[in-house]
Design a protein around this motif. Structure first.
Motif, PDB file in Angstrom:
ATOM      1  N   ARG A  73       0.833  -1.205   0.000  1.00  0.00           N
ATOM      2  CA  ARG A  73       0.000   0.000   0.000  1.00  0.00           C
ATOM      3  C   ARG A  73       0.872   1.261   0.000  1.00  0.00           C
ATOM      4  O   ARG A  73       0.560   2.246  -0.680  1.00  0.00           O
ATOM      5  N   LEU A  74       1.954   1.231   0.776  1.00  0.00           N
ATOM      6  CA  LEU A  74       2.866   2.377   0.785  1.00  0.00           C
ATOM      7  C   LEU A  74       3.519   2.563  -0.580  1.00  0.00           C
ATOM      8  O   LEU A  74       3.745   3.696  -1.029  1.00  0.00           O
ATOM      9  N   GLY A  75       3.818   1.437  -1.249  1.00  0.00           N
ATOM     10  CA  GLY A  75       4.381   1.530  -2.597  1.00  0.00           C
ATOM     11  C   GLY A  75       3.412   2.168  -3.575  1.00  0.00           C
ATOM     12  O   GLY A  75       3.818   2.968  -4.431  1.00  0.00           O
ATOM     13  N   VAL A  76       2.128   1.834  -3.453  1.00  0.00           N
ATOM     14  CA  VAL A  76       1.117   2.447  -4.311  1.00  0.00           C
ATOM     15  C   VAL A  76       1.023   3.945  -4.048  1.00  0.00           C
ATOM     16  O   VAL A  76       0.940   4.755  -4.978  1.00  0.00           O
ATOM     17  N   GLU A  77       1.046   4.321  -2.773  1.00  0.00           N
ATOM     18  CA  GLU A  77       0.967   5.749  -2.429  1.00  0.00           C
ATOM     19  C   GLU A  77       2.195   6.499  -2.939  1.00  0.00           C
ATOM     20  O   GLU A  77       2.084   7.633  -3.440  1.00  0.00           O
ATOM     21  N   ALA A  78       3.376   5.880  -2.824  1.00  0.00           N
ATOM     22  CA  ALA A  78       4.589   6.523  -3.318  1.00  0.00           C
ATOM     23  C   ALA A  78       4.522   6.714  -4.836  1.00  0.00           C
ATOM     24  O   ALA A  78       4.910   7.774  -5.364  1.00  0.00           O
ATOM     25  N   ALA A  79       4.025   5.715  -5.552  1.00  0.00           N
ATOM     26  CA  ALA A  79       3.892   5.833  -7.006  1.00  0.00           C
ATOM     27  C   ALA A  79       2.858   6.892  -7.373  1.00  0.00           C
ATOM     28  O   ALA A  79       3.010   7.605  -8.377  1.00  0.00           O
ATOM     29  N   HIS A  80       1.803   7.007  -6.569  1.00  0.00           N
ATOM     30  CA  HIS A  80       0.789   8.039  -6.817  1.00  0.00           C
ATOM     31  C   HIS A  80       1.393   9.433  -6.661  1.00  0.00           C
ATOM     32  O   HIS A  80       1.116  10.343  -7.473  1.00  0.00           O
TER      33      HIS A  80
ATOM     34  N   GLY B 221       6.876  11.371 -19.846  1.00  0.00           N
ATOM     35  CA  GLY B 221       7.234  11.191 -18.442  1.00  0.00           C
ATOM     36  C   GLY B 221       6.004  11.007 -17.575  1.00  0.00           C
ATOM     37  O   GLY B 221       6.010  10.191 -16.636  1.00  0.00           O
ATOM     38  N   ASN B 222       4.931  11.739 -17.877  1.00  0.00           N
ATOM     39  CA  ASN B 222       3.680  11.565 -17.135  1.00  0.00           C
ATOM     40  C   ASN B 222       3.067  10.197 -17.409  1.00  0.00           C
ATOM     41  O   ASN B 222       2.532   9.537 -16.507  1.00  0.00           O
ATOM     42  N   LYS B 223       3.126   9.759 -18.659  1.00  0.00           N
ATOM     43  CA  LYS B 223       2.616   8.424 -18.990  1.00  0.00           C
ATOM     44  C   LYS B 223       3.420   7.343 -18.266  1.00  0.00           C
ATOM     45  O   LYS B 223       2.856   6.365 -17.763  1.00  0.00           O
ATOM     46  N   LEU B 224       4.726   7.530 -18.203  1.00  0.00           N
ATOM     47  CA  LEU B 224       5.578   6.559 -17.529  1.00  0.00           C
ATOM     48  C   LEU B 224       5.282   6.528 -16.028  1.00  0.00           C
ATOM     49  O   LEU B 224       5.270   5.447 -15.411  1.00  0.00           O
TER      50      LEU B 224
ATOM     51  N   VAL C 278       1.733  -0.386 -12.084  1.00  0.00           N
ATOM     52  CA  VAL C 278       2.604  -1.515 -11.729  1.00  0.00           C
ATOM     53  C   VAL C 278       2.579  -1.741 -10.226  1.00  0.00           C
ATOM     54  O   VAL C 278       2.504  -2.885  -9.753  1.00  0.00           O
ATOM     55  N   SER C 279       2.634  -0.679  -9.451  1.00  0.00           N
ATOM     56  CA  SER C 279       2.610  -0.831  -7.993  1.00  0.00           C
ATOM     57  C   SER C 279       1.287  -1.425  -7.527  1.00  0.00           C
ATOM     58  O   SER C 279       1.253  -2.210  -6.568  1.00  0.00           O
ATOM     59  N   ARG C 280       0.198  -1.098  -8.204  1.00  0.00           N
ATOM     60  CA  ARG C 280      -1.096  -1.685  -7.839  1.00  0.00           C
ATOM     61  C   ARG C 280      -1.118  -3.180  -8.172  1.00  0.00           C
ATOM     62  O   ARG C 280      -1.678  -3.988  -7.409  1.00  0.00           O
TER      63      ARG C 280
ATOM     64  N   TYR D 133       0.426 -11.284 -16.110  1.00  0.00           N
ATOM     65  CA  TYR D 133       0.397 -10.904 -17.527  1.00  0.00           C
ATOM     66  C   TYR D 133       0.264  -9.385 -17.661  1.00  0.00           C
ATOM     67  O   TYR D 133       0.926  -8.774 -18.514  1.00  0.00           O
ATOM     68  N   GLN D 134      -0.572  -8.777 -16.846  1.00  0.00           N
ATOM     69  CA  GLN D 134      -0.716  -7.320 -16.895  1.00  0.00           C
ATOM     70  C   GLN D 134       0.594  -6.634 -16.539  1.00  0.00           C
ATOM     71  O   GLN D 134       0.926  -5.581 -17.106  1.00  0.00           O
ATOM     72  N   LEU D 135       1.346  -7.216 -15.626  1.00  0.00           N
ATOM     73  CA  LEU D 135       2.644  -6.652 -15.268  1.00  0.00           C
ATOM     74  C   LEU D 135       3.608  -6.731 -16.452  1.00  0.00           C
ATOM     75  O   LEU D 135       4.370  -5.782 -16.709  1.00  0.00           O
ATOM     76  N   LEU D 136       3.568  -7.842 -17.184  1.00  0.00           N
ATOM     77  CA  LEU D 136       4.405  -7.959 -18.383  1.00  0.00           C
ATOM     78  C   LEU D 136       4.007  -6.909 -19.421  1.00  0.00           C
ATOM     79  O   LEU D 136       4.875  -6.305 -20.073  1.00  0.00           O
ATOM     80  N   ASP D 137       2.704  -6.692 -19.570  1.00  0.00           N
ATOM     81  CA  ASP D 137       2.230  -5.693 -20.525  1.00  0.00           C
ATOM     82  C   ASP D 137       2.698  -4.295 -20.127  1.00  0.00           C
ATOM     83  O   ASP D 137       3.075  -3.487 -20.987  1.00  0.00           O
ATOM     84  N   LYS D 138       2.695  -4.010 -18.832  1.00  0.00           N
ATOM     85  CA  LYS D 138       3.160  -2.701 -18.371  1.00  0.00           C
ATOM     86  C   LYS D 138       4.666  -2.539 -18.579  1.00  0.00           C
ATOM     87  O   LYS D 138       5.147  -1.431 -18.842  1.00  0.00           O
ATOM     88  N   GLN D 139       5.402  -3.623 -18.493  1.00  0.00           N
ATOM     89  CA  GLN D 139       6.834  -3.546 -18.747  1.00  0.00           C
ATOM     90  C   GLN D 139       7.108  -3.199 -20.208  1.00  0.00           C
ATOM     91  O   GLN D 139       8.013  -2.413 -20.507  1.00  0.00           O
ATOM     92  N   VAL D 140       6.312  -3.781 -21.097  1.00  0.00           N
ATOM     93  CA  VAL D 140       6.456  -3.446 -22.520  1.00  0.00           C
ATOM     94  C   VAL D 140       6.092  -1.984 -22.754  1.00  0.00           C
ATOM     95  O   VAL D 140       6.795  -1.261 -23.482  1.00  0.00           O
ATOM     96  N   GLU D 141       4.998  -1.529 -22.151  1.00  0.00           N
ATOM     97  CA  GLU D 141       4.582  -0.139 -22.305  1.00  0.00           C
ATOM     98  C   GLU D 141       5.629   0.817 -21.752  1.00  0.00           C
ATOM     99  O   GLU D 141       5.939   1.854 -22.361  1.00  0.00           O
TER     100      GLU D 141
END
Length: 456
Positions: free
Chosen positions: A52-59, A149-152, A159-161, A288-296
């Motif tokens: 949860r802290l990781g999600v907040e940090a990414a936010h 940069g905003n998209k990234l 990814v954190s979620r 699989y969604q994590l792999l897709d985010k890595q490609v993005e």
């Protein structure tokens, strides 16, 4: 000899006695279902809290990236006092006056004033002063670096979620394993208690038969050895239960290890009811969604590498103040800047190629891992089917072992088999009960693993 007719009767008798002895104490204990323990772990487990802290940090990082769209405002102030003036010069006015002007001045000026023009004059400026400015710089074009940069940053938040979801699945799996391990141990403890009750009855009957001279003392010793073995198993089960309870208390954040388990319904539905189309379920899995985010993310990093080599344009406005010549001066201005990285292309072109390769690697890794995820789904489903069949076999084995025990005790009473044969039949019955308990726990754990494998 008197034997309980079935394991169910033994279990019922044991539970009745246990409830009479411990009824008051049990009523004060907290009872938990597996779902309640999972919810408690989600609220108290360190891995979930860190997720949860990781999600907040990414936010917060995404919000930070969004501020790059706004003007960059800065203010600067300077005061100085030097030991000597920063600008000094000597001026000879006579050398600067043209001859025609000198002749005209000679006729109109007094001789004393005219003589002073030939003496050098010293000038000094900026020995002390004050500077201040406020500037706002608005980026107009930055090669797409701000947008990408905003998209990234948004991809990083997603990814954190996904990582939090995977941590949640891991917690659910671990709690389910602890829950059913404890259920299995408690059931084995009940089985051992029922077996010990059976052996006590056998011991009484054999003792009477030994005194009457009907059987050898060797039969009585075999029963006593079997009882010692059961007592040893009880000690091991009790110690294992203590450890599993401690693990549940630590993992789920419970306050007391003296709790009871609320078991789900004993009726199990056909596992086919939980099976799904693995190809359609693939996209729903967090892996699989994590792999897709890595490609993005790799694609966006490549775009940002290209943007670093493009010109950047910005416009700005500022207000300035200074006092360098002994009087206050202030002024405003607007300006535009253009920055072109010329020599940066020497290394930048290689950076772009490197990011392109990284993007290709991410795509290939996604295709390869997608195949592995499909294999994992099929393997998880095979485990569910196998566990269900093993559970069915264990149920039939109980009935067969119970019948074998009934026949063995009747034939022992008739004197056609030995005590060793009877105790072996009793052991097979106990093993059948334990296998059923283990098979039930294994089936529930395999179902949880399959649901996670298909993203449910």
């Amino acid at each position: 000899m008197s034997f309980p007719s079935s394991y169910k009767d033994m279990k019922k008798a044991f539970l009745t006695v246990a409830c009479c002895v411990w009824g008051l104490a049990v009523s004060a204990q907290q009872t938990y279902t597996c779902e309640q323990l999972i919810d408690s772990a989600r609220a108290n487990n360190v891995a979930i809290s860190n997720g949860r802290l990781g999600v907040e940090a990414a936010h917060q990082q995404r919000k930070e990236a969004f501020t790059k769209f706004f003007p960059n405002v800065s203010a600067t102030g300077l005061w100085f006092n030097a030991n000597k003036a920063m600008a000094e010069m000597n001026i000879n006015l006579a050398e600067q006056i043209p001859p025609a002007l000198g002749a005209a001045l000679a006729q109109s000026m007094p001789p004393e004033a005219l003589a002073s023009l030939g003496e050098p004059m010293s000038m000094a400026m900026m020995k002390h002063g004050t500077l201040a400015s406020v500037t706002a710089l608005q980026p107009v074009f930055a090669g797409g670096q701000i947008v990408n940069g905003n998209k990234l940053a948004r991809v990083g938040e997603e990814v954190s979620r996904l990582q939090l979801q995977m941590a949640d699945d891991e917690v659910e799996t671990k709690v389910s394993q602890y829950f059913w391990q404890l259920v299995s141990l408690e059931e084995k403890k009940r089985t051992l208690a029922a077996v010990d009750t059976m052996l006590v009855d056998i011991h009484k009957d054999v003792s009477l038969a030994v005194k009457a001279g009907l059987v050898l003392r060797n039969d009585l010793l075999q029963v006593e050895l079997r009882r010692n073995e059961v007592e040893s198993q009880k000690v091991k089960v009790d110690n294992a239960m203590v450890l599993v309870r401690m693990l549940l208390v630590q993992y789920c954040g419970l306050k007391d290890d003296r709790f009871l388990l609320d078991l789900p319904s004993a009726e199990l539905s056909d596992p086919l009811t939980i099976k799904c189309d693995h190809e359609q379920a693939l996209a729903a899995t967090p892996e699989y969604q994590l792999l897709d985010k890595q490609v993005e993310a790799a694609a966006l990093q490549r775009k940002m590498a290209i943007g670093e080599q493009l010109p950047s344009v910005a416009v700005g406005a500022g207000y300035n103040y200074h006092n360098l010549l002994g009087n206050d001066q202030s002024f405003g201005m607007v300006f535009a800047t253009v920055s072109v990285p010329i020599s940066g292309w020497w290394g930048g072109s290689h950076a772009i190629k490197r990011k392109k390769i990284a993007h290709q690697q991410a795509m290939e890794q996604m295709d390869d891992n997608a195949q592995l995820l499909r294999i994992r789904m099929q393997g998880a489903w095979n485990d569910v089917e196998e566990a269900y069949r093993q559970l069915d076999i264990a149920k039939r084995s109980i009935a067969q072992a119970e019948e074998n025990l009934r026949i063995s005790r009747n034939t022992y009473r008739a004197g056609t088999i030995t005590m060793s044969d009877l105790l072996q039949a009793q052991l097979l019955y106990q093993q059948a009960l334990d296998k059923h308990t283990d098979a039930l726990a294994d089936y529930h754990n395999k179902v949880v693993a399959y649901r996670h494998a298909v993203g449910r």
